[in-house]
Design an enzyme around this catalytic site. Structure first.
Site, mmCIF file in Angstrom:
data_model
loop_
_atom_site.group_PDB
_atom_site.id
_atom_site.type_symbol
_atom_site.label_atom_id
_atom_site.label_comp_id
_atom_site.label_asym_id
_atom_site.label_seq_id
_atom_site.Cartn_x
_atom_site.Cartn_y
_atom_site.Cartn_z
ATOM 1 N N ASP A 185 0.913 -1.315 0.082
ATOM 2 C CA ASP A 185 -0.065 -0.127 0.100
ATOM 3 C C ASP A 185 0.643 1.243 -0.029
ATOM 4 O O ASP A 185 2.282 1.162 0.093
ATOM 5 C CB ASP A 185 -0.850 -0.099 1.107
ATOM 6 N N ASP A 200 1.035 5.526 -13.757
ATOM 7 C CA ASP A 200 0.901 4.459 -14.960
ATOM 8 C C ASP A 200 -0.516 5.076 -15.552
ATOM 9 O O ASP A 200 -1.360 5.174 -14.870
ATOM 10 C CB ASP A 200 0.668 3.074 -14.486
ATOM 11 N N ASP A 211 0.643 2.883 -20.834
ATOM 12 C CA ASP A 211 0.586 1.509 -20.962
ATOM 13 C C ASP A 211 -0.246 1.116 -22.688
ATOM 14 O O ASP A 211 -0.656 2.019 -23.273
ATOM 15 C CB ASP A 211 -0.658 1.045 -20.265
ATOM 16 N N GLU A 217 4.854 2.407 -23.400
ATOM 17 C CA GLU A 217 5.152 1.097 -23.492
ATOM 18 C C GLU A 217 4.763 0.669 -24.972
ATOM 19 O O GLU A 217 3.215 0.784 -25.141
ATOM 20 C CB GLU A 217 4.348 0.244 -22.513
ATOM 21 N N HIS A 267 7.034 -5.767 -14.108
ATOM 22 C CA HIS A 267 6.019 -6.433 -13.636
ATOM 23 C C HIS A 267 5.526 -7.500 -14.690
ATOM 24 O O HIS A 267 4.745 -8.367 -14.265
ATOM 25 C CB HIS A 267 4.853 -5.750 -13.065
ATOM 26 N N ASP A 268 5.727 -7.651 -15.894
ATOM 27 C CA ASP A 268 5.311 -8.476 -16.840
ATOM 28 C C ASP A 268 6.519 -9.474 -17.627
ATOM 29 O O ASP A 268 6.200 -10.417 -18.091
ATOM 30 C CB ASP A 268 5.063 -7.538 -18.011
HETATM 31 O O1 ISL Z 1 3.264 -9.624 -20.857
HETATM 32 C C1 ISL Z 1 3.629 -9.065 -22.001
HETATM 33 C C2 ISL Z 1 4.922 -8.702 -22.341
HETATM 34 O O2 ISL Z 1 5.684 -10.033 -22.340
HETATM 35 C C3 ISL Z 1 2.727 -8.506 -22.976
HETATM 36 O O3 ISL Z 1 1.833 -9.448 -23.659
HETATM 37 C C4 ISL Z 1 1.635 -7.236 -22.403
HETATM 38 O O4 ISL Z 1 0.579 -7.743 -22.037
HETATM 39 C C5 ISL Z 1 1.836 -6.129 -23.086
HETATM 40 O O5 ISL Z 1 3.274 -5.884 -23.031
HETATM 41 C C6 ISL Z 1 1.081 -5.176 -22.388
HETATM 42 O O6 ISL Z 1 1.369 -4.784 -21.135
HETATM 43 C C7 ISL Z 1 0.690 -4.080 -20.372
HETATM 44 O O7 ISL Z 1 -0.497 -3.815 -20.604
HETATM 45 C C8 ISL Z 1 -1.437 -4.802 -19.988
HETATM 46 C C9 ISL Z 1 -1.030 -5.275 -18.766
HETATM 47 O O8 ISL Z 1 -1.661 -6.617 -18.313
HETATM 48 C C10 ISL Z 1 0.358 -5.167 -18.459
HETATM 49 O O9 ISL Z 1 0.695 -5.550 -17.214
HETATM 50 C C11 ISL Z 1 0.942 -3.735 -18.943
HETATM 51 O O10 ISL Z 1 2.356 -3.790 -18.494
HETATM 52 C C12 ISL Z 1 -2.774 -4.616 -20.135
HETATM 53 O O11 ISL Z 1 -3.093 -3.278 -19.674
HETATM 54 CA CA CA Z 2 -1.902 -3.211 3.169
#
Ligand code: ISL
Ligand code: CA
Length: 537
Positions: free
Chosen positions: A28, A97, A197, A250, A319-320
């Site tokens: 948080d 973001d 994003d 991104e 995070h991906d």
């Molecule tokens: O995971 C991926 C890269 O290896 C991609 O398929 C990813 O979904 C893409 O890069 C888009 O990512 C972003 O938008 C998505 C979200 O799930 C991801 O966390 C974000 O970084 C949809 O909002």
């Molecule tokens: Ca918490």
């Protein structure tokens, strides 16, 4: 003259997994505030917060149901204002973001949009089916289709991601007006910019069937279209240019050419972007089919992008993505290879992005069953692979190596219960290596990975050559990568040995500036996973 966002190092926080302050197992905002001193100590100048807005958490924050509020799990707007103020005291800027390709299906816009006569109908992309079939043959980012039938209005809506993430209709000027207002709302509060994003897929030029393709059928109708360029220029002109802020996009499936069109300063669209090619050098076609990491291929891709764009957003993790040390490093040389990656990241030309935990060498999640995963993408892909008849062992291998949850496990702060992240069982499992890999154990150790990050951030901050210098690839050979950064008469050579073997590479007339081994000078022989910075002039 460099801009502040070119001089600073960015640290990405995935709020859900960073620090829990109230014992509910979920990270948080107060947790983040409590760790700001440590980020300042590391040398961080900008924090990128993954989404903190209210969200039903189908995609953990990337499905937003209210753009002008804070997810109650993370705190309140007052906590957010406190975070901004506390960060500012430490000279740390905060970037939000911005997820504007889609919203959550729980967003009031979408709920109203389900009524054909609502003024919100055109906020999304609704179409009748073709007989019993959806409006077109497009395939989505998380596997499966991109159209969901809605009983209430008798039509389908488009979703390039999960079905709970309907795509906004960027042909509607009211969508543009709403987003401008959202951006102003946060910029007025003092945020210093946005990580945008999947920003190069906003505008859908047509909804015609796509060319049959193994991945993302239909993407030729929405990848980096002229309409998207126009949107970016308008947001820049009408909103962003009125603030001292920056954007990092991104951008999916970009080539050096399409990337330059998005990030060329002259065109006034994005300030920099995340490209993916280097992250795809260990895969066949899609990320689920991994191939052996090959340092030369990785280095060649990095080199190409270093010179293709005037400025890069450099990253090895987010995070991906799986953890970089588990992917590009070597488990037997965990510490040395994590430090090598650190030296590489901080010596490339561009703004460096460090993902939480990378600075202590956190590794992929050691999960032992699918039940331990929370990510919608992993679950979808596992189910699809099962339907396609992939053997269980293969499915498991795919998910193990590639699941986004690899990087989303709680931050490892200390060797206490739940790694110091929380006082109760966290929303996602803690990696069992937390007693060995944690911040506390590395904090006062001058030879730790974290100390290497701290030293490299300081080195970069004090080096005009690393910040502003040109990039020139010198050698890309299997597992040896050397490049030169030069600026105003100074030149630094960076040599990286991506192998568990000694490698001889004499370098005449150069003095050692830094190494991830303890040594006084460079004798022309690199140790396993050694990285050196040499001062040539
Ligand atoms: O995971 C991926 C890269 O290896 C991609 O398929 C990813 O979904 C893409 O890069 C888009 O990512 C972003 O938008 C998505 C979200 O799930 C991801 O966390 C974000 O970084 C949809 O909002
Ligand atoms: Ca918490």
């Amino acid at each position: 003259m460099l801009k502040w966002w070119q001089e600073r190092v960015v640290y990405q926080i995935y709020p859900r997994s960073f620090q829990d302050s109230n014992g509910d197992g979920i990270g948080d905002l107060q947790g983040i505030i409590s760790r700001l001193d440590l980020l300042q100590d590391l040398g961080v100048g900008i924090i990128w917060l993954s989404p903190v807005y209210p969200s039903p958490n189908v995609d953990y924050g990337y499905d937003i149901s209210d753009y002008k509020d804070i997810n109650p799990e993370f705190g309140t707007m007052a906590d957010m204002e406190e975070l901004l103020a506390e960060a500012e005291k430490r000279d740390i800027k905060i970037v939000m973001d911005l997820v504007i390709n889609h919203t959550s299906d729980q967003h009031p816009w979408f709920q109203q949009s389900r009524d054909k006569n609502s003024p919100y109908r055109d906020y999304y992309i609704w179409r009748p089916g073709k007989g019993k079939k959806p409006p077109n043959n497009w395939s989505g980012f998380f596997g499966g289709g991109t159209w969901e039938y809605d009983e209430k209005s008798g039509e389908y809506y488009l979703h390039l991601f999960a079905k709970h993430q309907p795509d906004l209709n960027w042909r509607n000027p009211r969508v543009m007006a709403e987003v401008k207002e959202i951006m102003r709302f946060w910029l007025d509060k003092g945020v210093a910019g946005f990580r945008c994003d999947v920003i190069n897929i906003l505008y859908k030029s047509s909804l015609a069937d796509g060319r049959p393709s193994l991945i993302l059928t239909g993407s030729e109708h929405y990848l980096s279209q002229e309409g998207t360029h126009e949107i970016l220029r308008e947001l820049r002109r009408d909103v962003l240019d009125n603030f001292d802020c920056f954007t990092v996009g991104e951008t999916v499936f970009v080539t050096p050419k399409t990337a330059l069109d998005l990030a060329d300063p002259e065109r006034k669209e994005l300030d920099m972007l995340f490209s993916f090619e280097h992250m795809e050098t260990d895969q066949y076609i899609v990320k689920w089919f991994k191939r052996r990491f090959h340092a030369g291929r990785f280095a060649a891709s990095i080199s190409k992008w270093q010179t293709a764009l005037p400025w890069n957003a450099n990253y090895f993790e987010n995070h991906d993505q799986p953890r970089s040390v588990s992917r590009f490093g070597d488990a037997e040389y965990w510490e040395k290879s994590a430090k090598l990656l650190c030296i590489m990241l901080l010596t490339l030309r561009g703004t460096p992005f460090i993902y939480q935990g990378q600075e202590i060498g956190m590794t992929n999640f050691d999960f032992t069953s699918m039940d331990q995963l929370r990510d919608v993408e992993s679950r979808n892909i596992y189910a699809i692979a099962k339907r396609l008849g992939f053997p269980k062992a293969l499915r498991w291998r795919m998910i193990k190596a590639t699941s986004r949850d690899n990087a989303r496990t709680p931050m490892q702060w200390n060797a206490g219960p739940w790694a110091g992240f929380s006082t109760v069982e966290p929303w996602l499992g803690v990696n069992s290596n937390y007693t060995r890999i944690n911040v506390e154990s590395q904090l006062d150790d001058p030879n730790s990975i974290r100390s290497m990050y701290k030293a490299m951030i300081a080195f970069r901050a004090g080096s005009e050559t690393l910040k502003a210098g040109s990039f020139e690839a010198l050698k890309i050979k299997k597992d040896l990568f050397a490049y030169r950064r030069s600026h105003a008469g100074e030149s630094l050579a960076v040599i990286l040995n991506f192998s568990p073997r000694e490698r001889s590479l004499p370098w005449a007339g150069a003095r050692l500036a830094l190494s991830n081994y303890e040594r006084e000078d460079y004798d022309g022989v690199l140790q396993p996973y050694e990285a050196v910075i040499l001062k040539e002039s």
